[in-house]
Design an enzyme around this catalytic site. Structure first.
Site, PDB file in Angstrom:
ATOM      1  N   ASP A  45      -1.183  -7.540   7.368  1.00 12.89           N
ATOM      2  CA  ASP A  45      -2.632  -7.457   7.205  1.00 12.89           C
ATOM      3  C   ASP A  45      -3.023  -8.039   5.840  1.00 12.89           C
ATOM      4  O   ASP A  45      -2.458  -9.045   5.441  1.00 12.89           O
ATOM      5  CB  ASP A  45      -3.109  -6.009   7.396  1.00 12.89           C
ATOM      6  CG  ASP A  45      -2.506  -5.036   6.393  1.00 12.89           C
ATOM      7  OD1 ASP A  45      -1.622  -5.435   5.602  1.00 12.89           O
ATOM      8  OD2 ASP A  45      -2.925  -3.856   6.396  1.00 12.89           O
ATOM      9  N   GLY A  84       0.818  -1.192   0.000  1.00 14.72           N
ATOM     10  CA  GLY A  84       0.000   0.000   0.000  1.00 14.72           C
ATOM     11  C   GLY A  84       0.862   1.256   0.000  1.00 14.72           C
ATOM     12  O   GLY A  84       2.052   1.208   0.344  1.00 14.72           O
ATOM     13  N   GLY A  96       0.691  -5.220   0.761  1.00 15.54           N
ATOM     14  CA  GLY A  96      -0.529  -5.224  -0.031  1.00 15.54           C
ATOM     15  C   GLY A  96      -0.379  -5.921  -1.357  1.00 15.54           C
ATOM     16  O   GLY A  96      -1.367  -6.399  -1.939  1.00 15.54           O
ATOM     17  N   GLU A 144       5.893  -5.815   7.847  1.00 17.56           N
ATOM     18  CA  GLU A 144       5.202  -4.800   8.649  1.00 17.56           C
ATOM     19  C   GLU A 144       5.700  -4.650  10.081  1.00 17.56           C
ATOM     20  O   GLU A 144       5.608  -3.565  10.659  1.00 17.56           O
ATOM     21  CB  GLU A 144       3.697  -5.095   8.654  1.00 17.56           C
ATOM     22  CG  GLU A 144       2.989  -4.790   7.350  1.00 17.56           C
ATOM     23  CD  GLU A 144       3.109  -5.888   6.312  1.00 17.56           C
ATOM     24  OE1 GLU A 144       2.593  -5.726   5.198  1.00 17.56           O
ATOM     25  OE2 GLU A 144       3.746  -6.939   6.610  1.00 17.56           O
TER      26      GLU A 144
END
Length: 361
Positions: free
Chosen positions: A152, A73, A121, A144
């Site tokens: 995530d 992301g 992402g 992350e």
């Protein structure tokens, strides 16, 4: 795969129908095709259209440029949104996670070519697909914990379903892996040489409209090759032994007291990660292992994402890694002992409104 560049006026994602294939070409090569809200929305709309189109047999996802599919992301934009208190970060995660679920349930072959960098992402828009292609250039990671966040995009579902404790290792350390380890970790399926990718895309693009999924798979298998040995293969027994504990403290203690080079390197890696992120990640992975659906994991991740926007480590990690790039984050709390179970559980309190209606946590 392509040497194409992009300018400010170019679309961030190119949506095409080529024969029986619906193509999605991520088109931010200078930003390693990092995802924006505009791209997430374009992908979601395209999948709905391709799913309803009887002439489309499969979807093909690729990244423009020569460096990778997608680096994740647009974390800088999320950092700015959180700092300013705007709704972009929350909206992005909500719609990105819904896209991840849609990819997982897409009714036709969803082919992601994970050539080069595929992180965060980028894993979400590829590893939830049904046909996941890696090459000798693949560098896959969920880094992350090194930026004060947690894996995530449904990663706590994916990582908890690989062999042994490989997913735990990848989630906690954030280490990047190649093709073989990606397949072993249940994040990819098919190995194709990067030199064959253009021919593969050409053959897929030449498939007749309305063909069956079996025809798509035959084309893929024609290019599939035996995967080279993974770099983590020699350490699988150690990974399963050291990462099997349900507390980060126990994992760190086991690594610290073992004299092997692998244990000492892994211990040193974890020492540099956010203690809060490590504890939250392990908790999410263990919950993911007993979850019945991807949606349950995404719901927990969505709840935790909101909480992370109010933590010191999220902003400090991005500052150190992306903004000032000094690679020297100052975590707070700075020790595992100061991250309590109550703090971790508070991050998992369901968010309202939830992603999928009634909370599935």
């Amino acid at each position: 795969m392509s040497t194409a560049g992009s300018t400010a006026g170019d679309p961030q994602i190119i949506v095409e129908r080529v024969g029986a294939i619906g193509r999605l070409r991520l088109n931010r090569p200078k930003a390693l095709n990092s995802l924006t809200l505009e791209m997430v929305r374009a992908m979601y709309a395209a999948l709905n259209a391709f799913g309803d189109d009887p002439s489309i047999a499969a979807v093909l996802v690729t990244g423009e440029g020569n460096r990778g599919l997608c680096a994740g992301g647009d974390i800088r934009a999320i950092h700015e949104s959180g700092s300013a208190g705007t709704e972009l970060a929350g909206t992005f995660w909500r719609e990105e996670f819904l896209l991840n679920a849609a990819i997982s349930h897409f009714p036709k072959p969803y082919i992601a070519i994970m050539d080069g960098i595929t992180m965060g992402g980028g894993v979400g828009i590829s590893s939830h697909g049904s046909r996941r292609v890696v090459t000798e250039r693949t560098r896959l990671a969920l880094p992350e914990t090194g930026i004060g966040y947690f894996p995530d995009v449904g990663a706590t579902w994916l990582l908890s379903r690989g062999a042994g404790e490989l997913g735990t290792y990848l989630g906690l350390t954030g280490e990047s892996i190649g093709a073989a380890d990606s397949i072993e970790a249940n994040l990819a399926d098919i190995f194709v040489s990067s030199s064959e990718l253009e021919d593969l895309v050409r053959e897929l693009s030449a498939l007749p409209t309305g063909c069956k999924a079996e025809t798509v798979d035959i084309a893929l298998q024609r290019f599939s090759q035996p995967v080279p040995a993974g770099t983590l293969t020699p350490y699988r027994l150690e990974i399963d032994r050291f990462l099997a504990f349900d507390s980060v403290e126990a994992i760190v203690s086991a690594l610290k007291t073992d004299a092997s080079e692998f244990a000492q390197k892994t211990w040193a890696t974890l020492l540099g990660r956010s203690p809060t992120s490590l504890k939250l990640t392990l908790r999410l992975l263990r919950l993911g292992r007993t979850s019945s659906s991807l949606e349950a994991c995404l719901e927990r991740e969505f709840a935790a994402s909101a909480k992370m926007l109010s933590t010191h480590d999220f902003y400090e990690g991005i500052r150190a890694a992306i903004i000032e790039k000094d690679r020297n984050p100052k975590w707070s709390p700075d020790s595992l002992a100061d991250v309590t179970d109550e703090m971790v559980e508070a991050a998992l309190e369901p968010r309202s409104p939830t992603l999928f209606g009634a909370s599935r946590i």
